[in-house]
Design a protein around this motif. Sequence first.
Motif, mmCIF file in Angstrom:
data_model
loop_
_atom_site.group_PDB
_atom_site.id
_atom_site.type_symbol
_atom_site.label_atom_id
_atom_site.label_comp_id
_atom_site.label_asym_id
_atom_site.label_seq_id
_atom_site.Cartn_x
_atom_site.Cartn_y
_atom_site.Cartn_z
ATOM 1 N N THR A 187 -9.451 -0.166 3.755
ATOM 2 C CA THR A 187 -9.235 -0.057 2.302
ATOM 3 C C THR A 187 -7.857 -0.595 1.918
ATOM 4 O OG1 THR A 187 -8.387 2.224 2.468
ATOM 5 C CG2 THR A 187 -10.758 1.959 2.129
ATOM 6 N N ILE B 298 -5.411 4.315 -3.540
ATOM 7 C CA ILE B 298 -4.908 3.803 -2.273
ATOM 8 C C ILE B 298 -3.900 4.776 -1.675
ATOM 9 C CG2 ILE B 298 -3.730 1.884 -1.148
ATOM 10 C CD1 ILE B 298 -6.505 1.211 -2.213
ATOM 11 N N ALA C 129 0.824 -1.203 0.000
ATOM 12 C CA ALA C 129 0.000 0.000 0.000
ATOM 13 C C ALA C 129 0.858 1.253 0.000
ATOM 14 C CB ALA C 129 -0.941 0.001 1.211
ATOM 15 N N HIS D 243 -3.788 2.021 -9.086
ATOM 16 C CA HIS D 243 -4.181 2.039 -7.676
ATOM 17 C C HIS D 243 -3.761 3.326 -6.966
ATOM 18 C CE1 HIS D 243 -4.025 -2.456 -8.428
ATOM 19 N NE2 HIS D 243 -5.281 -2.222 -8.081
ATOM 20 N N ASP E 86 -7.023 -8.347 -2.185
ATOM 21 C CA ASP E 86 -7.495 -8.476 -3.566
ATOM 22 C C ASP E 86 -6.329 -8.600 -4.542
ATOM 23 O OD1 ASP E 86 -9.987 -8.231 -2.468
ATOM 24 O OD2 ASP E 86 -10.354 -6.195 -3.213
ATOM 25 N N SER E 87 -5.237 -7.891 -4.267
ATOM 26 C CA SER E 87 -4.070 -7.971 -5.148
ATOM 27 C C SER E 87 -3.440 -9.362 -5.101
ATOM 28 C CB SER E 87 -3.038 -6.910 -4.755
ATOM 29 O OG SER E 87 -3.551 -5.605 -4.938
ATOM 30 N N HIS F 86 -7.127 -3.914 -0.347
ATOM 31 C CA HIS F 86 -6.268 -3.782 -1.525
ATOM 32 C C HIS F 86 -5.217 -4.891 -1.540
ATOM 33 C CE1 HIS F 86 -3.422 -2.298 -4.450
ATOM 34 N NE2 HIS F 86 -2.492 -2.269 -3.514
#
Length: 212
Positions: free
Chosen positions: A77, A47, A35, A44, A84-85, A81
């Motif tokens: 969030t 983020i 992140a 992204h 999901d990545s 992220h």
Amino acid sequence: MTPPFCVLLGSDYAGKSSALTELARVAPEVRIISADEELLGPGHSLIGRLRRGLVGDVMPALHRDYSADFMLTMLQTAVLHLRDSITRSPAGAPVLVDSYYYKMLAKCRLTGQDGHPLFDWWRSFPQPEQVIFLEVSAETAWRRCGAGRDLNPLEHYGPRADYASFARFQGDLNAAMREEVRSLPVSFISEGDRVSTVAQEIREALGAHELV
């Protein structure tokens, strides 16, 4: 199906971001998921903006203008992220994830958010093949943060940062993270001054588990 992955963990200013940046340069075959704004893919950028808002706006005004639940929603969030990545990673590519949810959960526990229902959900997420833990002394970490100049409110105890409040928080953070990953294989990498050496040790740890 979630591909095998590894997590890079460490307390604040352990050198994870620098090591990951170096690893991306010398080992492009490793898919790095983070992140951190410098390591985010071009799709992204949201983020990164949310993280800047969390550190710059929400944390300084926590419990005054923003509730702890609001802060956790923003942290969520970043956690989603990362999750999901991982699931989007192509089969066969070695995957290295920056901190996953472990560090955020540990920090929340240290700031009095022990029983939040989000944590049980995070703990239900796919688990890594191994954790690589970067070690760093409080003295080195204090020097790397400019003797407190660069700290945010989730990196020390109390309203004002000094060495004692920082060192105590980092010691407790280290212990809380180790507790979160106690059921997983963990490889420890000792503190080092050369980023290239740390990156190489991470690469070797990945290779030991046939992830690279």
